[in-house]
Design a protein around this motif. Sequence first.
Motif, mmCIF file in Angstrom:
data_model
loop_
_atom_site.group_PDB
_atom_site.id
_atom_site.type_symbol
_atom_site.label_atom_id
_atom_site.label_comp_id
_atom_site.label_asym_id
_atom_site.label_seq_id
_atom_site.Cartn_x
_atom_site.Cartn_y
_atom_site.Cartn_z
ATOM 1 N N ALA A 186 -2.751 61.179 57.816
ATOM 2 C CA ALA A 186 -1.348 61.087 57.413
ATOM 3 C C ALA A 186 -0.534 60.321 58.458
ATOM 4 N N PHE A 187 -0.772 60.591 59.735
ATOM 5 C CA PHE A 187 -0.046 59.863 60.782
ATOM 6 C C PHE A 187 -0.435 58.387 60.808
ATOM 7 N N ARG A 188 -1.655 58.077 60.415
ATOM 8 C CA ARG A 188 -2.091 56.681 60.399
ATOM 9 C C ARG A 188 -1.527 55.919 59.203
ATOM 10 N N ASP A 189 -1.434 56.589 58.034
ATOM 11 C CA ASP A 189 -1.190 55.882 56.776
ATOM 12 C C ASP A 189 0.174 56.121 56.135
ATOM 13 N N ASP A 190 0.844 57.205 56.469
ATOM 14 C CA ASP A 190 2.051 57.624 55.738
ATOM 15 C C ASP A 190 3.294 57.328 56.567
ATOM 16 N N VAL A 191 4.097 56.377 56.106
ATOM 17 C CA VAL A 191 5.265 55.956 56.888
ATOM 18 C C VAL A 191 6.304 57.058 56.997
ATOM 19 N N VAL A 192 6.380 57.950 55.997
ATOM 20 C CA VAL A 192 7.337 59.058 56.090
ATOM 21 C C VAL A 192 6.916 60.026 57.199
ATOM 22 N N VAL A 193 5.638 60.287 57.311
ATOM 23 C CA VAL A 193 5.133 61.129 58.403
ATOM 24 C C VAL A 193 5.420 60.463 59.745
ATOM 25 N N GLN A 194 5.167 59.172 59.849
ATOM 26 C CA GLN A 194 5.431 58.447 61.088
ATOM 27 C C GLN A 194 6.913 58.485 61.455
ATOM 28 N N ALA A 195 7.758 58.244 60.467
ATOM 29 C CA ALA A 195 9.201 58.236 60.728
ATOM 30 C C ALA A 195 9.705 59.617 61.111
ATOM 31 N N GLY A 196 9.234 60.645 60.398
ATOM 32 C CA GLY A 196 9.671 62.002 60.718
ATOM 33 C C GLY A 196 9.324 62.392 62.133
ATOM 34 N N ALA A 197 8.126 62.013 62.587
ATOM 35 C CA ALA A 197 7.721 62.326 63.959
ATOM 36 C C ALA A 197 8.613 61.601 64.965
ATOM 37 N N ARG A 198 8.908 60.324 64.695
ATOM 38 C CA ARG A 198 9.763 59.584 65.627
ATOM 39 C C ARG A 198 11.184 60.150 65.651
ATOM 40 N N LEU A 199 11.702 60.520 64.496
ATOM 41 C CA LEU A 199 13.052 61.091 64.450
ATOM 42 C C LEU A 199 13.122 62.420 65.180
ATOM 43 N N GLN A 200 12.061 63.225 65.112
ATOM 44 C CA GLN A 200 12.067 64.483 65.868
ATOM 45 C C GLN A 200 12.108 64.204 67.367
ATOM 46 N N ILE A 201 11.381 63.197 67.823
ATOM 47 C CA ILE A 201 11.412 62.838 69.240
ATOM 48 C C ILE A 201 12.812 62.360 69.639
ATOM 49 N N GLU A 202 13.512 61.697 68.703
ATOM 50 C CA GLU A 202 14.853 61.151 68.977
ATOM 51 C C GLU A 202 15.964 62.086 68.508
ATOM 52 N N ARG A 203 15.667 63.361 68.325
ATOM 53 C CA ARG A 203 16.611 64.289 67.708
ATOM 54 C C ARG A 203 17.923 64.406 68.483
ATOM 55 N N SER A 204 17.910 64.164 69.799
ATOM 56 C CA SER A 204 19.153 64.246 70.582
ATOM 57 C C SER A 204 20.147 63.157 70.186
ATOM 58 N N LEU A 205 19.679 62.101 69.527
ATOM 59 C CA LEU A 205 20.552 61.014 69.097
ATOM 60 C C LEU A 205 21.159 61.261 67.719
ATOM 61 N N ILE A 206 20.670 62.285 67.022
ATOM 62 C CA ILE A 206 21.059 62.502 65.626
ATOM 63 C C ILE A 206 22.016 63.681 65.541
ATOM 64 N N ASP A 207 23.224 63.416 65.077
ATOM 65 C CA ASP A 207 24.256 64.455 65.014
ATOM 66 C C ASP A 207 24.098 65.264 63.721
ATOM 67 N N ALA A 208 22.974 65.984 63.645
ATOM 68 C CA ALA A 208 22.682 66.800 62.465
ATOM 69 C C ALA A 208 21.596 67.795 62.848
ATOM 70 N N ASP A 209 21.493 68.856 62.071
ATOM 71 C CA ASP A 209 20.468 69.869 62.319
ATOM 72 C C ASP A 209 19.166 69.452 61.649
#
Length: 200
Positions: A102-125
Amino acid sequence: MPSSRAEPKQERARRTRAHILEMAAELFAERGYATVTLQDVAERASMTKGAVYFHYKNKEDLAVAVVQEHYARWPVILEAVSARELPPYEALVAVLDRVTEAFRDDVVVQAGARLQIERSLIDADLPEPYVGWEDYLTGLVEEIEKAGELRAGVTPRSAARVLVSAFFGMQHVSDVLSRRSDLAERYAELRTVVLEGLRD
């Protein structure tokens, strides 16, 4: 009950939302949260900015939706592995095999992981990361322990914590260094060093 005339419109709206989310996921995975704009998403989706706003009120709303969809992928994988009724250790390996795919092939999985790492930049829960995986893997390792296969001195909870840290660290390093082109190689190393190290 919705009328038959309303259903096609609802289905079109659902497909449009899913298309916007997929295009946003591509951009978030490629560039991260900070530099992506709703205009970028609109252009990637071949839509107007107003059409994107109709479905997602701002970039934060879209980021949350991508992360939520990231987490929605996992129950499908876990249920598919559970249905195979594998022995405990093989079940653990099968789950992580599928997650790696899933991490290799699924862009939503890839994006979700990156957004969690960048969560301090996102003004939302955002959903809390990692804890659910620790709980789930603890249960799998407990089954390995009950089968008498867990290495002496290893507890299920500590094994799960190490597995989560090693796995998500592995996929992040692979993303940063090679856009996950070496993910399979890195995962094979993790299987040899970490997973096989769990057993007596």
